[in-house]
Scaffold this active site. Structure first.
Site, short mmCIF file in Angstrom:
data_model
loop_
_atom_site.label_atom_id
_atom_site.label_comp_id
_atom_site.label_asym_id
_atom_site.label_seq_id
_atom_site.Cartn_x
_atom_site.Cartn_y
_atom_site.Cartn_z
N ARG A 77 0.85 -1.19 0.00
CA ARG A 77 0.00 0.00 0.00
C ARG A 77 0.89 1.24 0.00
O ARG A 77 1.74 1.39 0.88
CB ARG A 77 -0.90 -0.03 1.25
CG ARG A 77 -1.70 1.22 1.39
CD ARG A 77 -2.64 1.27 2.59
NE ARG A 77 -3.18 2.62 2.58
CZ ARG A 77 -3.28 3.40 3.64
NH1 ARG A 77 -2.94 2.98 4.84
NH2 ARG A 77 -3.75 4.63 3.50
N HIS A 121 -3.06 10.84 0.64
CA HIS A 121 -2.54 10.64 1.99
C HIS A 121 -1.89 11.97 2.41
O HIS A 121 -0.68 12.05 2.60
CB HIS A 121 -1.56 9.47 2.03
CG HIS A 121 -1.27 8.93 3.40
ND1 HIS A 121 -1.31 7.58 3.69
CD2 HIS A 121 -0.92 9.52 4.56
CE1 HIS A 121 -0.98 7.38 4.97
NE2 HIS A 121 -0.73 8.56 5.52
N GLU A 166 -7.38 8.26 6.22
CA GLU A 166 -7.77 8.94 7.45
C GLU A 166 -8.32 10.34 7.24
O GLU A 166 -7.72 11.33 7.68
CB GLU A 166 -6.57 8.98 8.41
CG GLU A 166 -6.02 7.60 8.71
CD GLU A 166 -5.06 7.59 9.90
OE1 GLU A 166 -4.73 8.67 10.40
OE2 GLU A 166 -4.69 6.49 10.33
N ASN A 292 -7.38 1.60 9.90
CA ASN A 292 -6.06 1.90 10.48
C ASN A 292 -6.26 1.96 11.99
O ASN A 292 -7.07 2.76 12.46
CB ASN A 292 -5.56 3.28 10.05
CG ASN A 292 -5.30 3.39 8.55
OD1 ASN A 292 -5.46 2.43 7.81
ND2 ASN A 292 -4.91 4.57 8.12
N TYR A 294 -4.33 1.83 15.89
CA TYR A 294 -3.09 1.84 16.69
C TYR A 294 -3.35 1.62 18.17
O TYR A 294 -2.61 0.91 18.83
CB TYR A 294 -2.35 3.16 16.49
CG TYR A 294 -1.77 3.28 15.09
CD1 TYR A 294 -0.49 2.83 14.82
CD2 TYR A 294 -2.53 3.80 14.04
CE1 TYR A 294 0.04 2.90 13.54
CE2 TYR A 294 -2.01 3.87 12.75
CZ TYR A 294 -0.73 3.42 12.51
OH TYR A 294 -0.21 3.48 11.24
N GLU A 351 -3.57 -0.23 8.20
CA GLU A 351 -2.40 0.20 8.99
C GLU A 351 -2.52 -0.35 10.40
O GLU A 351 -3.60 -0.31 10.99
CB GLU A 351 -2.31 1.73 9.13
CG GLU A 351 -1.85 2.45 7.90
CD GLU A 351 -1.69 3.96 8.11
OE1 GLU A 351 -1.44 4.39 9.25
OE2 GLU A 351 -1.85 4.68 7.12
C1 BGC Z 1 -1.03 7.71 9.34
C2 BGC Z 1 0.42 7.52 8.98
C3 BGC Z 1 1.26 7.74 10.23
C4 BGC Z 1 0.87 6.71 11.26
C5 BGC Z 1 1.68 6.74 12.54
C6 BGC Z 1 -1.44 7.10 10.64
O1 BGC Z 1 -2.33 7.93 11.28
O2 BGC Z 1 -1.86 7.29 8.29
O3 BGC Z 1 0.75 8.38 7.95
O4 BGC Z 1 2.63 7.71 9.97
O5 BGC Z 1 -0.48 6.90 11.60
O6 BGC Z 1 1.49 7.90 13.24
#
Ligand code: BGC
Length: 446
Positions: A77, A121, A166, A292, A294, A351
Site C-alpha cells: 500500500r 494521503h 484517514e 487503520n 493503533y 495500517e
Molecule cells: C497515518 C500515517 C502515520 C501513522 C503513525 C497514521 O495515522 O496514516 O501516515 O505515519 O499513523 O502515526
C-alpha cells in the site's frame, strides 16, 4: 505448528505514504504540497526536519521493491502525490510525475506484489490550499477530477484502490489542532471541511468507478478502540458519541448517505455547511473497508465540552508506545467485530504498527522486541476477530521502513526496516525478519 493462523489466501502487506518516504520534493516538475510549505516554515516541525529527501524512495524504488520481495510481501500500500501529478492541483498533467507511479506499479507487478494505491494521503497541492484547501467546496470537484484521471491512467494495471487515508485525521490535525499542514486552528472551518471532504470522497468514488477499471474500492479510516471510563450510562453514551465521530464520520456517509448521530443534541447540518442536494451525493457504497488502528481512547461524559460532551481520560498506568499511544490489542478485535457486524463488508487492516526508539547494534543488527511483542498481540486479536466470523482479507503493517513521521519528523521510528537517514542504508529489523516468517507460515507461534 503456528498457534495463531490466518485463512488461506490472507493478504500480507506493508503500507507507506508518498510524503513520508519519497523525497524529491521539487523534482521532475512536482508542485509544492501543503506539507512542503509546512515543513519549510520555521518552528513547525522539531529539529527543522523535512520530507525533502525522507527515504529517497523516488530514486530508490527498485531497491525498495527488492526489499519487499525479501520480506515476502504479497501486497504493498502506497500513496500517490497529487502535486507530483498535477503541480497546480488541476489542469495540465505532469507526465514525469505519473510516470513514476507507472514505473513503481510495473516493478511491483514484476515482483508479484499487488499494488494498493491510496489517492490521497495528506499532501494537498499548495495551489489548492491557497484557494481554501479542504474548506473550499471547489477542492471536492478538483479531487473528483484528479481521482478519475489517476485511476484512468493506472487502472489497466491496478484494480484495487483506496480513496482517502484517514480523512477525519487530516481535517482535525490540519484545521482544528493545527499540528499538521496547513496548520490552521478553527473549529468551524474544521467542521465544514469534514463535510467537503465527505463530498469529495463520494464524488471521487463515483468518478473512479466510471473509468471501468476498478474492481474493489475502499477508503482507509483511522479508527480507535473507544471505551467508557466507567460503567455508568453517561460515560457509555459519551464513548458511543466519540466512536461515531472518530470512527464513522466518513463511513456512515458513504455507506448510508447520512451522518452518524455523534453530537449530543443532534448534528447541526448548518454548522457542517450542508447545501441543498449535498446529502443526495453522499451515498456511494464501498466494496471494502480499510481500518487503520493503533490504540485506544478512554472517554468520560463531560457536559462542559461544547461538541461531543465527551472528554478523554488519560489512564495513568496504561502501557504506551514511543509516541504515547495506549497499547490495547483488544481494540483491534473489538473494532473489527463492530464494523463487520454493522456494515458487513470485507475488511482490510490498512495500517497497524508502532514506534519505538530502535538503535543499531555494533554488529549492525537492529533488535526491536517491543515492536515484535506489539505486533504479536495485535495480530492475535485480528485472528480472533476472524475466528468470530469477521471477513478480514488482509493486514498491512505500518510501516515498511522508518520514515518522516509528520509533526514528529524523524524522531519516531515505525518501520520494520531501519533506515539510516544519513546514508539511506536499510536494515531489516528483528520484527521484519519475524514478519517474513509470519507471511511464510501464514501465522505464528505465540
Ligand atoms: C497515518 C500515517 C502515520 C501513522 C503513525 C497514521 O495515522 O496514516 O501516515 O505515519 O499513523 O502515526
Amino acid at each position: 505448528m503456528p498457534t495463531v493462523s490466518f485463512p488461506e489466501g490472507f493478504e500480507w502487506g506493508c503500507a507507506t505514504a508518498s510524503y513520508q518516504i519519497e523525497g524529491a520534493w521539487d523534482e521532475d516538475g512536482k508542485g509544492e504540497s501543503i506539507w512542503d510549505r509546512f515543513v519549510h516554515t520555521p518552528g513547525r516541525v522539531p529539529n527543522g526536519d523535512t520530507g525533502d529527501v525522507a527515504c529517497d524512495h523516488y530514486h530508490r524504488y527498485k531497491d525498495d521493491v527488492a526489499l519487499m520481495t525479501e520480506l515476502g510481501l504479497h501486497a504493498y500500500r502506497f500513496s500517490i502525490s497529487w502535486p507530483r501529478c498535477y503541480p497546480d492541483g488541476t489542469g495540465k498533467l505532469n507526465r514525469r510525475g505519473i510516470d513514476f507511479y507507472g514505473k513503481l506499479v510495473d516493478e511491483l507487478l514484476e515482483a508479484g506484489i499487488t499494488p494498493l494505491p491510496t489517492l490521497y494521503h495528506w499532501d494537498l497541492p499548495q495551489a489548492l490550499q491557497d484557494k481554501g484547501g479542504w474548506a473550499d467546496r471547489d477542492t471536492a470537484k478538483r479531487f473528483e477530477e484528479y481521482a478519475f484521471n489517476i485511476v484512468d491512467r493506472l487502472g489497466d494495471r491496478v484494480k484495487r484502490w483506496l480513496i482517502f487515508n484517514e480523512p477525519l485525521g487530516f481535517i482535525i490535525a490540519g484545521y482544528l489542532a493545527g499540528q499538521h499542514a496547513p496548520g490552521i486552528r478553527d473549529s468551524s472551518m474544521a467542521m465544514r471541511a469534514t463535510h467537503i471532504a465527505n463530498l469529495a470522497q463520494s464524488m471521487a468514488a463515483r468518478a473512479v468507478r466510471q473509468t471501468g477499471h476498478v474492481e474493489a474500492l475502499g477508503s482507509a479510516y483511522s479508527m480507535g478502540g473507544i471505551y467508557p471510563a466507567t460503567a455508568s450510562a453517561e460515560d457509555k453514551a459519551a464513548a458511543e458519541r466519540r466512536f461515531r465521530f472518530e470512527n464513522l464520520w466518513f463511513l456512515e456517509t458513504i455507506q448510508n448517505g447520512r451522518y452518524p448521530e455523534a453530537f449530543a443534541g443532534g448534528n447541526d447540518l448548518n454548522r457542517l455547511g450542508v447545501e441543498p442536494g449535498d446529502m443526495d451525493l453522499l451515498k456511494e457504497p464501498l466494496d471494502f473497508i480499510g481500518i487503520n488502528l493503533y490504540g485506544r481512547t478512554t472517554v468520560a461524559n463531560d457536559p462542559q465540552d461544547p461538541n461531543l460532551r465527551a472528554r478523554e481520560v488519560r489512564l495513568p498506568d496504561a502501557e504506551r508506545t514511543g509516541m504515547d499511544t495506549h497499547i490495547w490489542p483488544e481494540a483491534i478485535h473489538d473494532v473489527i467485530v463492530r464494523i463487520w457486524n454493522d456494515y458487513g463488508l470485507p475488511i482490510y487492516i490498512t495500517e497497524n504498527g508502532t514506534s519505538f526508539p530502535d538503535t543499531v547494534a555494533d554488529d549492525g543488527t537492529v533488535d526491536d522486541p517491543k515492536r515484535l511483542d506489539y505486533l504479536q498481540r495485535y495480530l492475535a486479536q485480528v485472528a480472533k476477530a476472524i475466528d468470530a466470523g469477521a471477513d478480514v482479507r488482509g493486514y498491512y503493517l505500518w510501516t515498511l521502513m522508518d520514515n518522516f513521521e509528520w509533526a514528529h519528523g524523524f524522531s519516531q521510528r515505525f518501520g520494520i526496516t531501519h533506515v539510516d537517514f544519513e546514508t539511506q542504508k536499510r536494515t531489516i529489523k528483528q520484527s521484519g525478519r519475524w514478519y517474513r516468517d509470519v507471511i511464510t507460515e501464514n501465522g505464528f507461534a505465540y
